[in-house]
Write an enzyme that holds these catalytic residues in place. Structure first.
Site, PDB file in Angstrom:
ATOM      1  N   TYR A 168       0.830  -1.206   0.000  1.00  0.00           N
ATOM      2  CA  TYR A 168       0.000   0.000   0.000  1.00  0.00           C
ATOM      3  C   TYR A 168       0.868   1.262   0.000  1.00  0.00           C
ATOM      4  O   TYR A 168       0.634   2.195  -0.780  1.00  0.00           O
ATOM      5  CB  TYR A 168      -0.971   0.012   1.202  1.00  0.00           C
ATOM      6  CG  TYR A 168      -1.768   1.296   1.250  1.00  0.00           C
ATOM      7  CD1 TYR A 168      -2.814   1.526   0.352  1.00  0.00           C
ATOM      8  CD2 TYR A 168      -1.425   2.318   2.144  1.00  0.00           C
ATOM      9  CE1 TYR A 168      -3.508   2.730   0.341  1.00  0.00           C
ATOM     10  CE2 TYR A 168      -2.123   3.526   2.149  1.00  0.00           C
ATOM     11  CZ  TYR A 168      -3.161   3.723   1.246  1.00  0.00           C
ATOM     12  OH  TYR A 168      -3.840   4.917   1.244  1.00  0.00           O
ATOM     13  N   ARG A 212       1.766   8.630  12.877  1.00  0.00           N
ATOM     14  CA  ARG A 212       1.380   9.881  13.540  1.00  0.00           C
ATOM     15  C   ARG A 212      -0.125  10.130  13.455  1.00  0.00           C
ATOM     16  O   ARG A 212      -0.737  10.655  14.390  1.00  0.00           O
ATOM     17  CB  ARG A 212       2.148  11.035  12.878  1.00  0.00           C
ATOM     18  CG  ARG A 212       1.985  12.376  13.544  1.00  0.00           C
ATOM     19  CD  ARG A 212       2.343  13.500  12.590  1.00  0.00           C
ATOM     20  NE  ARG A 212       1.513  13.443  11.382  1.00  0.00           N
ATOM     21  CZ  ARG A 212       1.778  14.077  10.253  1.00  0.00           C
ATOM     22  NH1 ARG A 212       2.870  14.803  10.139  1.00  0.00           N
ATOM     23  NH2 ARG A 212       0.965  13.982   9.209  1.00  0.00           N
ATOM     24  N   ARG A 225     -10.625   4.887   8.669  1.00  0.00           N
ATOM     25  CA  ARG A 225      -9.645   4.377   7.727  1.00  0.00           C
ATOM     26  C   ARG A 225      -8.552   3.686   8.525  1.00  0.00           C
ATOM     27  O   ARG A 225      -8.107   4.198   9.539  1.00  0.00           O
ATOM     28  CB  ARG A 225      -9.026   5.536   6.937  1.00  0.00           C
ATOM     29  CG  ARG A 225     -10.072   6.503   6.398  1.00  0.00           C
ATOM     30  CD  ARG A 225      -9.844   6.837   4.957  1.00  0.00           C
ATOM     31  NE  ARG A 225      -9.436   5.682   4.183  1.00  0.00           N
ATOM     32  CZ  ARG A 225      -8.720   5.751   3.079  1.00  0.00           C
ATOM     33  NH1 ARG A 225      -8.296   6.907   2.641  1.00  0.00           N
ATOM     34  NH2 ARG A 225      -8.405   4.668   2.418  1.00  0.00           N
ATOM     35  N   PHE A 285      15.277  19.644  -1.140  1.00  0.00           N
ATOM     36  CA  PHE A 285      13.901  19.197  -1.383  1.00  0.00           C
ATOM     37  C   PHE A 285      13.692  17.775  -0.848  1.00  0.00           C
ATOM     38  O   PHE A 285      12.647  17.460  -0.271  1.00  0.00           O
ATOM     39  CB  PHE A 285      13.603  19.272  -2.891  1.00  0.00           C
ATOM     40  CG  PHE A 285      12.363  18.562  -3.315  1.00  0.00           C
ATOM     41  CD1 PHE A 285      11.120  19.105  -3.049  1.00  0.00           C
ATOM     42  CD2 PHE A 285      12.431  17.342  -3.967  1.00  0.00           C
ATOM     43  CE1 PHE A 285       9.961  18.446  -3.428  1.00  0.00           C
ATOM     44  CE2 PHE A 285      11.281  16.676  -4.351  1.00  0.00           C
ATOM     45  CZ  PHE A 285      10.036  17.233  -4.078  1.00  0.00           C
TER      46      PHE A 285
END
Ligand code: D61
Ligand code: MG
Length: 413
Positions: A168, A212, A225, A285
Site C-alpha cells: 500500500y 502519527r 480508515r 527538497f
C-alpha cells in the site's frame, strides 16, 4: 499569543522562524501571472503545508513539473480519501485518473475546504499539465496510472500483512519517489536512482504519516480508515480501535513502538539515496522531509499522546531543520541526533526493545561510518543548549536594564 509563548520557551527558534516567515512571504509574492499557473501555485501553498516551501526552491522547469505532479496526485488522493464516495463510483475514477489530466473539461467534485477548490477547478491543473515537456508529462501520467490502480485495489482490501502494508505504501508514496527520481533525471541534473531506494524514500515518509495520524484516521467520518497492518496490531489488541482506549495504554504504546521500529528499517536506504544527489536545491527538497520524519518518529516513540491527539514537531524546530539542511553532513548529524533522542526512550521491558535498539544502532553506525560526525559537534541538541544559555544571559541583561530604568524613574518622582 500561542506563538509568542512558544518563542519565549524556545528563544533560539526566533531567528529560523523569522527567516521561514520571510521565505514563505517571498514565495507567495512570486506567484506567476498566468491564471492557471497562479491557481496551481496558490493551491500548492494551501494544500501542502510541508512540501510547498521546498518545491518553491527548485529551478523553474523542474519546479513546475513537481508542482503539477504534486497537485495531480493530491487530487487523486482526495478522491481516495473521501469516505463519502460510494466504492462503485470511486474505483473507476481512480483507475481512469491518468487520462483525466489530459482533458481540460473533466472535473469531479469531492473533498472539503481547499481540497474541494482543487477538485472543482481542476481544469487549471490540466491546463498547466499540458504545458509541461513531454518527458515530464509521461512520467506524471505513468505514476498516476499505477497509483490509481493501486489505490483502487486497496479500496476493497484491508491492510492485513506487513507485505500488504509495504505494498500500500509503495502505491501511495513509493511511486512518488520513483516519479520524482524520473523527473530529476529528466531535468538533466541527476543520475537515475535505483527504484528500490526511491521507494524507500517514500515508504519512510508515508509510514511516519500513518503512525502519527492513527487517531485522525480511526476517527474519520463517516467511515474510519485503517492503515496499521493487522499482523502488527493483532499482537497487542483484538481491534485496531482498541488502541485508543485508556485501559489499553500499555499495549498501545508497545504496538506504536513496533510500528516505529518497522519504519526505521528504511533509513539506511534513504541515506544512500540522498548521498548520491548532486544538485543543492534537489538535495534540500529531498532531505528536509526525511529529517522531519525521523524527528517525528523520535517524538512519537513510546508516546501515548499519539492515541490522544496530534503529535507534531514544534514549528520552531521545523524552521531550524529548513534553515540548517544543506549537505550530507547536516543529514547525518540530524539522523544521529534524533536517534539519540529516541534511544533513551527504549524501555527494556518493551517486547521489541532489542530489535529497536539494534535498528537505532545500525542507523547511528551508518552516520558514523560517513566519517563526518566528529567534524561538527551536533545538529539540533547542542545548538539548543548553546543558544539557550546565551538567551538566559541576554534575558538577565534586559531585566537589569528594565529594573534600573524603573528604579531611576521612581527615584526622580
Ligand atoms: C523526495 C522528496 C519527497 C518525496 C519523496 C522523495 C518520495 C516520496 C514522497 C515525497 C511522497 C511522500 C508522501 C508522504 C505524505 N503522504 C501523503 O500525502 C498521503 O497521500 C499519498 C498519496 C498522494 C501523494 C501526493 C504527494 C505527496 C508528496 C509529494 C508529491 C505528491 C509530489 C511531489 C513531492 C512530494 C496521505 O495524505 C494525507 C495527509 O497526510 O494529509 C494519505 O492520504 O495517506
Ligand atoms: Mg490517501
Amino acid at each position: 499569543m500561542g506563538s509568542l509563548a512558544a518563542v519565549l520557551r524556545h528563544p533560539h527558534d526566533f531567528y529560523p522562524l523569522l527567516k521561514l516567515k520571510m521565505a514563505s512571504r517571498q514565495a507567495e509574492k512570486q506567484i506567476p501571472s498566468e491564471p492557471h499557473w497562479a491557481f496551481c501555485y496558490s493551491m500548492l501553498h494551501k494544500v501542502s503545508r510541508s512540501f510547498a516551501l521546498v518545491i518553491q526552491q527548485l529551478g523553474t522547469d523542474l519546479r513546475n513539473a513537481v508542482c503539477i505532479f504534486y497537485l495531480v496526485l493530491r487530487a487523486l488522493d482526495t478522491v481516495e480519501d473521501d469516505t463519502s464516495i460510494p466504492t462503485d463510483v470511486k474505483v473507476p475514477i481512480l483507475i481512469a485518473f491518468h487520462r483525466h489530466v489530459y482533458d481540460r473539461e473533466w472535473h469531479f467534485s469531492c473533498g472539503t475546504k481547499e481540497y474541494k477548490v482543487l477538485m472543482d477547478q481542476f481544469h487549471h491543473v490540466s491546463t498547466a499539465f499540458l504545458e509541461l515537456g513531454k518527458g515530464y508529462q509521461d512520467a506524471i501520467e505513468d505514476i498516476t496510472k499505477r497509483m490509481g490502480a493501486g489505490m483502487a485495489k486497496f479500496i476493497c482490501k484491508e491492510v492485513e500483512s506487513i507485505d500488504d502494508y509495504d505494498e500500500y505504501c509503495y502505491y501511495v508514496a513509493g511511486l512518488v519517489g520513483l516519479g520524482l527520481s524520473k523527473l530529476f533525471y529528466a531535468s538533466g541534473t541527476e543520475d537515475l536512482a535505483p527504484d528500490s531506494l526511491s521507494n524507500s524514500m517514500g515508504l519512510f515518509l508515508q509510514k511516519t504519516n500513518i503512525i502519527r495520524d492513527y487517531l485522525e484516521d480511526i476517527n474519520e467520518i463517516p467511515k474510519c480508515r485503517m492503515f496499521w497492518p493487522r499482523e502488527i496490531w493483532s499482537k497487542y489488541v483484538n481491534k485496531l480501535e482498541d488502541l485508543k482506549y485508556e485501559e489499553n495504554s500499555d499495549k498501545a504504546v508497545q504496538c506504536l513502538n513496533d510500528m516505529v521500529t518497522n519504519a526505521l528499517m528504511h533509513v539506511e536506504d534513504c541515506l544512500k539515496y540522498m548521498s548520491a544527489l548532486r544538485d543543492h536545491a534537489i538535495f534540500r527538497f529531498c532531505a528536509i522531509p526525511q529529517i522531519m520524519a525521523i524527528g517525528t518518529l523520535a517524538l512519537c516513540y513510546n508516546n501515548i499522546e499519539v492515541f490522544r491527539g496530534v503529535v507534531k514537531m514544534r514549528r520552531g524546530l521545523t524552521a531550524k531543520v529548513i534553515d540548517r539542511t544543506n549537505n550530507m553532513t547536516d543529514v547525518y548529524l540530524a539522523f544521529y541526533d534524533f536517534s539519540n533522542i529516541l534511544k533513551p526512550k527504549i524501555n527494556k521491558n518493551d517486547p521489541n526493545a532489542t530489535k529497536t535498539l539494534s535498528r537505532v544502532e545500525a542507523i547511528q553506525k551508518a552516520c558514523m561510518d560517513s566519517g563526518v560526525l566528529n567534524k561538527r559537534k551536533s545538529y539540533i541538541i547542542q545548538s539548543e543548549l548553546r543558544y539557550s544559555s546565551t538567551m538566559i544571559v541576554i534575558f538577565f541583561i534586559i531585566l537589569a536594564i528594565i529594573f534600573s530604568y524603573l528604579s531611576s524613574t521612581r527615584a526622580s518622582k
